[in-house]
Motif scaffolding. Structure first.
Motif, PDB file in Angstrom:
ATOM      1  N   LEU A  34       0.863  -1.179   0.000  1.00 54.19           N
ATOM      2  CA  LEU A  34       0.000   0.000   0.000  1.00 54.19           C
ATOM      3  C   LEU A  34       0.898   1.228   0.000  1.00 54.19           C
ATOM      4  O   LEU A  34       1.674   1.435   0.936  1.00 54.19           O
ATOM      5  CB  LEU A  34      -0.918   0.023   1.220  1.00 54.19           C
ATOM      6  CG  LEU A  34      -2.207  -0.816   1.173  1.00 54.19           C
ATOM      7  CD1 LEU A  34      -2.986  -0.669   2.476  1.00 54.19           C
ATOM      8  CD2 LEU A  34      -3.073  -0.402  -0.011  1.00 54.19           C
ATOM      9  N   VAL A  35       0.789   2.020  -1.047  1.00 54.94           N
ATOM     10  CA  VAL A  35       1.626   3.209  -1.201  1.00 54.94           C
ATOM     11  C   VAL A  35       0.738   4.443  -1.204  1.00 54.94           C
ATOM     12  O   VAL A  35      -0.189   4.545  -2.008  1.00 54.94           O
ATOM     13  CB  VAL A  35       2.430   3.140  -2.515  1.00 54.94           C
ATOM     14  CG1 VAL A  35       3.239   4.422  -2.701  1.00 54.94           C
ATOM     15  CG2 VAL A  35       3.354   1.933  -2.516  1.00 54.94           C
ATOM     16  N   GLN A  36       1.038   5.378  -0.320  1.00 51.66           N
ATOM     17  CA  GLN A  36       0.277   6.627  -0.263  1.00 51.66           C
ATOM     18  C   GLN A  36       1.138   7.772  -0.774  1.00 51.66           C
ATOM     19  O   GLN A  36       2.282   7.944  -0.336  1.00 51.66           O
ATOM     20  CB  GLN A  36      -0.172   6.921   1.171  1.00 51.66           C
ATOM     21  CG  GLN A  36      -0.957   8.227   1.318  1.00 51.66           C
ATOM     22  CD  GLN A  36      -1.424   8.467   2.735  1.00 51.66           C
ATOM     23  OE1 GLN A  36      -2.032   7.596   3.354  1.00 51.66           O
ATOM     24  NE2 GLN A  36      -1.123   9.637   3.266  1.00 51.66           N
ATOM     25  N   ILE A  37       0.587   8.532  -1.717  1.00 53.14           N
ATOM     26  CA  ILE A  37       1.286   9.689  -2.265  1.00 53.14           C
ATOM     27  C   ILE A  37       0.369  10.902  -2.158  1.00 53.14           C
ATOM     28  O   ILE A  37      -0.772  10.864  -2.621  1.00 53.14           O
ATOM     29  CB  ILE A  37       1.691   9.459  -3.734  1.00 53.14           C
ATOM     30  CG1 ILE A  37       2.700   8.310  -3.832  1.00 53.14           C
ATOM     31  CG2 ILE A  37       2.277  10.735  -4.340  1.00 53.14           C
ATOM     32  CD1 ILE A  37       3.094   7.948  -5.243  1.00 53.14           C
ATOM     33  N   ASN A  38       0.871  11.943  -1.531  1.00 52.75           N
ATOM     34  CA  ASN A  38       0.121  13.188  -1.407  1.00 52.75           C
ATOM     35  C   ASN A  38       0.663  14.168  -2.433  1.00 52.75           C
ATOM     36  O   ASN A  38       1.860  14.481  -2.443  1.00 52.75           O
ATOM     37  CB  ASN A  38       0.244  13.766   0.004  1.00 52.75           C
ATOM     38  CG  ASN A  38      -0.356  12.836   1.046  1.00 52.75           C
ATOM     39  OD1 ASN A  38      -1.397  12.241   0.804  1.00 52.75           O
ATOM     40  ND2 ASN A  38       0.293  12.699   2.191  1.00 52.75           N
ATOM     41  N   SER A  39      -0.225  14.660  -3.298  1.00 52.44           N
ATOM     42  CA  SER A  39       0.197  15.527  -4.389  1.00 52.44           C
ATOM     43  C   SER A  39      -0.619  16.809  -4.387  1.00 52.44           C
ATOM     44  O   SER A  39      -1.800  16.812  -4.034  1.00 52.44           O
ATOM     45  CB  SER A  39       0.018  14.790  -5.729  1.00 52.44           C
ATOM     46  OG  SER A  39       0.420  15.589  -6.810  1.00 52.44           O
ATOM     47  N   THR A  40       0.038  17.911  -4.777  1.00 50.51           N
ATOM     48  CA  THR A  40      -0.647  19.196  -4.913  1.00 50.51           C
ATOM     49  C   THR A  40      -0.844  19.474  -6.389  1.00 50.51           C
ATOM     50  O   THR A  40       0.129  19.553  -7.148  1.00 50.51           O
ATOM     51  CB  THR A  40       0.155  20.334  -4.259  1.00 50.51           C
ATOM     52  OG1 THR A  40       0.361  20.041  -2.881  1.00 50.51           O
ATOM     53  CG2 THR A  40      -0.591  21.663  -4.396  1.00 50.51           C
ATOM     54  N   GLY A  46      -4.189  24.944  -6.151  1.00 51.45           N
ATOM     55  CA  GLY A  46      -3.310  24.163  -5.287  1.00 51.45           C
ATOM     56  C   GLY A  46      -4.061  23.145  -4.453  1.00 51.45           C
ATOM     57  O   GLY A  46      -3.982  23.153  -3.223  1.00 51.45           O
ATOM     58  N   LEU A  47      -4.777  22.264  -5.103  1.00 42.82           N
ATOM     59  CA  LEU A  47      -5.553  21.258  -4.381  1.00 42.82           C
ATOM     60  C   LEU A  47      -4.652  20.144  -3.865  1.00 42.82           C
ATOM     61  O   LEU A  47      -3.802  19.623  -4.595  1.00 42.82           O
ATOM     62  CB  LEU A  47      -6.615  20.657  -5.314  1.00 42.82           C
ATOM     63  CG  LEU A  47      -7.707  21.603  -5.811  1.00 42.82           C
ATOM     64  CD1 LEU A  47      -8.532  20.922  -6.891  1.00 42.82           C
ATOM     65  CD2 LEU A  47      -8.593  22.024  -4.660  1.00 42.82           C
ATOM     66  N   ASP A  48      -4.831  19.773  -2.617  1.00 46.34           N
ATOM     67  CA  ASP A  48      -4.107  18.645  -2.033  1.00 46.34           C
ATOM     68  C   ASP A  48      -4.923  17.375  -2.259  1.00 46.34           C
ATOM     69  O   ASP A  48      -6.055  17.269  -1.787  1.00 46.34           O
ATOM     70  CB  ASP A  48      -3.871  18.860  -0.536  1.00 46.34           C
ATOM     71  CG  ASP A  48      -2.904  20.010  -0.272  1.00 46.34           C
ATOM     72  OD1 ASP A  48      -1.965  20.163  -1.081  1.00 46.34           O
ATOM     73  OD2 ASP A  48      -3.093  20.736   0.709  1.00 46.34           O
ATOM     74  N   VAL A  49      -4.338  16.431  -2.985  1.00 46.95           N
ATOM     75  CA  VAL A  49      -5.018  15.177  -3.299  1.00 46.95           C
ATOM     76  C   VAL A  49      -4.189  14.017  -2.740  1.00 46.95           C
ATOM     77  O   VAL A  49      -2.978  13.954  -2.956  1.00 46.95           O
ATOM     78  CB  VAL A  49      -5.204  15.003  -4.823  1.00 46.95           C
ATOM     79  CG1 VAL A  49      -5.902  13.678  -5.123  1.00 46.95           C
ATOM     80  CG2 VAL A  49      -6.006  16.162  -5.394  1.00 46.95           C
ATOM     81  N   ARG A  50      -4.856  13.123  -2.043  1.00 46.59           N
ATOM     82  CA  ARG A  50      -4.169  11.943  -1.505  1.00 46.59           C
ATOM     83  C   ARG A  50      -4.527  10.729  -2.349  1.00 46.59           C
ATOM     84  O   ARG A  50      -5.705  10.420  -2.535  1.00 46.59           O
ATOM     85  CB  ARG A  50      -4.581  11.687  -0.046  1.00 46.59           C
ATOM     86  CG  ARG A  50      -3.775  10.553   0.601  1.00 46.59           C
ATOM     87  CD  ARG A  50      -4.197  10.308   2.014  1.00 46.59           C
ATOM     88  NE  ARG A  50      -5.501   9.656   2.072  1.00 46.59           N
ATOM     89  CZ  ARG A  50      -6.099   9.247   3.186  1.00 46.59           C
ATOM     90  NH1 ARG A  50      -5.520   9.471   4.358  1.00 46.59           N
ATOM     91  NH2 ARG A  50      -7.280   8.671   3.137  1.00 46.59           N
ATOM     92  N   LEU A  51      -3.495  10.060  -2.846  1.00 47.14           N
ATOM     93  CA  LEU A  51      -3.671   8.851  -3.643  1.00 47.14           C
ATOM     94  C   LEU A  51      -3.159   7.663  -2.862  1.00 47.14           C
ATOM     95  O   LEU A  51      -2.059   7.691  -2.306  1.00 47.14           O
ATOM     96  CB  LEU A  51      -2.896   8.961  -4.962  1.00 47.14           C
ATOM     97  CG  LEU A  51      -3.274  10.114  -5.891  1.00 47.14           C
ATOM     98  CD1 LEU A  51      -2.305  10.180  -7.060  1.00 47.14           C
ATOM     99  CD2 LEU A  51      -4.691   9.939  -6.404  1.00 47.14           C
ATOM    100  N   LEU A  52      -3.966   6.629  -2.837  1.00 50.58           N
ATOM    101  CA  LEU A  52      -3.557   5.389  -2.173  1.00 50.58           C
ATOM    102  C   LEU A  52      -3.568   4.291  -3.228  1.00 50.58           C
ATOM    103  O   LEU A  52      -4.613   3.957  -3.789  1.00 50.58           O
ATOM    104  CB  LEU A  52      -4.519   5.055  -1.031  1.00 50.58           C
ATOM    105  CG  LEU A  52      -4.112   3.882  -0.124  1.00 50.58           C
ATOM    106  CD1 LEU A  52      -2.808   4.210   0.602  1.00 50.58           C
ATOM    107  CD2 LEU A  52      -5.210   3.571   0.884  1.00 50.58           C
ATOM    108  N   PHE A  53      -2.376   3.745  -3.517  1.00 44.55           N
ATOM    109  CA  PHE A  53      -2.234   2.686  -4.515  1.00 44.55           C
ATOM    110  C   PHE A  53      -2.043   1.343  -3.813  1.00 44.55           C
ATOM    111  O   PHE A  53      -1.159   1.204  -2.954  1.00 44.55           O
ATOM    112  CB  PHE A  53      -1.028   2.946  -5.426  1.00 44.55           C
ATOM    113  CG  PHE A  53      -1.164   4.171  -6.271  1.00 44.55           C
ATOM    114  CD1 PHE A  53      -1.804   4.112  -7.500  1.00 44.55           C
ATOM    115  CD2 PHE A  53      -0.641   5.395  -5.851  1.00 44.55           C
ATOM    116  CE1 PHE A  53      -1.925   5.236  -8.299  1.00 44.55           C
ATOM    117  CE2 PHE A  53      -0.763   6.520  -6.639  1.00 44.55           C
ATOM    118  CZ  PHE A  53      -1.403   6.444  -7.865  1.00 44.55           C
ATOM    119  N   HIS A  54      -2.875   0.389  -4.166  1.00 44.09           N
ATOM    120  CA  HIS A  54      -2.729  -0.975  -3.654  1.00 44.09           C
ATOM    121  C   HIS A  54      -2.084  -1.809  -4.748  1.00 44.09           C
ATOM    122  O   HIS A  54      -2.716  -2.107  -5.762  1.00 44.09           O
ATOM    123  CB  HIS A  54      -4.083  -1.555  -3.252  1.00 44.09           C
ATOM    124  CG  HIS A  54      -3.990  -2.930  -2.684  1.00 44.09           C
ATOM    125  ND1 HIS A  54      -5.094  -3.751  -2.520  1.00 44.09           N
ATOM    126  CD2 HIS A  54      -2.920  -3.649  -2.227  1.00 44.09           C
ATOM    127  CE1 HIS A  54      -4.703  -4.906  -1.995  1.00 44.09           C
ATOM    128  NE2 HIS A  54      -3.388  -4.861  -1.819  1.00 44.09           N
TER     129      HIS A  54
END
Length: 260
Positions: A34-40, A46-54
């Motif tokens: 499980l990899v979590q990447i927080n991107s703007t 400047g939206l903060d989006v959290r992506l969780l990749f399984h």
């Protein structure tokens, strides 16, 4: 897990090395990574989006599962972005793809933001349709009074309108309610045989005119209730009828169109 998956995770941790950008939240031979990447993203916003990749144990032979969340986007928008990422992942060759998906996120958000503007315009349009409107219609004649007034009353009930039929030298119908309902009322008047002509044959109200149509001046405090038929014999009585329902300003608008 494949060696390619572990190598990709190592590369991702180097690319997204800012504070809070990258996190490996789970590592299991049975369940995968499980990899979590927080991107703007989103340009000036400047939206903060959290992506969780399984990353499943068979990854990259199969695409990753994706979860999207953001405090700056609605749940529907996040769902839309997630689906776009899944579609993109399914179209890519079976090789490490997380970085490509994160980069493609910018385009997804831009499209979603544009759609958001369209949705807001549509929502404003729907809200305008819900606004209370007032319309005054002029009828040419009523020969079959029972049939005609019965239809008018039925239509106001079906369309959730309030109405008043004023019978005198000028025949007026005052309507209050949602604008689409008023338009449908007018359509029915022009297309349904509501009266009889001078020879006794059923006829449509082709001579109906809309004298005025505008947002109600006092939403929530409507002057009309139900459907009422009122007879008047003179202009002073007609004036009084409009005063009774707090529509003197409406009367002043239509006065030049009335028969003396």
């Amino acid at each position: 897990m494949s060696e390619a998956a572990f190598e990709e995770v190592s590369v991702l941790s180097s690319i997204y090395c800012g504070e809070g950008e990258f996190q490996l939240t789970q590592q299991s031979a049975q369940d995968g990574l499980l990899v979590q990447i927080n991107s703007t993203v989103g340009g000036e916003r400047g939206l903060d989006v959290r992506l969780l990749f399984h990353l499943h144990p068979c990854y990259p032979s199969c695409p990753p599962a994706v979860s999207v969340s953001s405090t700056g986007l609605s749940r529907t928008q996040c769902h839309d972005i997630r689906q776009k990422l899944l579609d993109r992942a399914a179209a890519l060759p079976p090789e490490p793809m997380v970085h490509q998906l994160v980069e493609w996120l910018q385009q997804c958000v831009e499209v979603t933001e544009n759609c958001r503007g369209c949705e807001e315009e549509e929502e404003e349009g729907r809200e305008r349709e819900k606004e209370e409107w007032t319309a005054v219609l002029s009828l040419d004649h009523i020969r079959s009074r029972s049939r005609y007034t019965g239809l008018l009353e039925r239509w106001t009930q079906q369309l959730q309108l309030s109405g008043r039929l004023l019978l005198g030298r000028s025949i007026l119908v005052i309507l209050q309610g949602a604008r689409p309902s008023i338009k449908e009322f007018c359509r029915l008047l022009r297309t349904v045989k509501v009266d009889v002509d001078s020879s006794g044959k059923k006829c449509k109200e082709r001579m109906m005119k809309v004298l005025t149509e505008s947002p109600a001046s006092s939403p929530g405090g409507r002057g009309l209730q139900g459907f009422v038929v009122t007879n008047y014999k003179s202009l002073p009585e007609l004036t009084a009828a409009f005063q009774e329902i707090n529509m003197t300003d409406v009367y002043q608008q239509i006065r030049p169109s009335l028969r003396d």
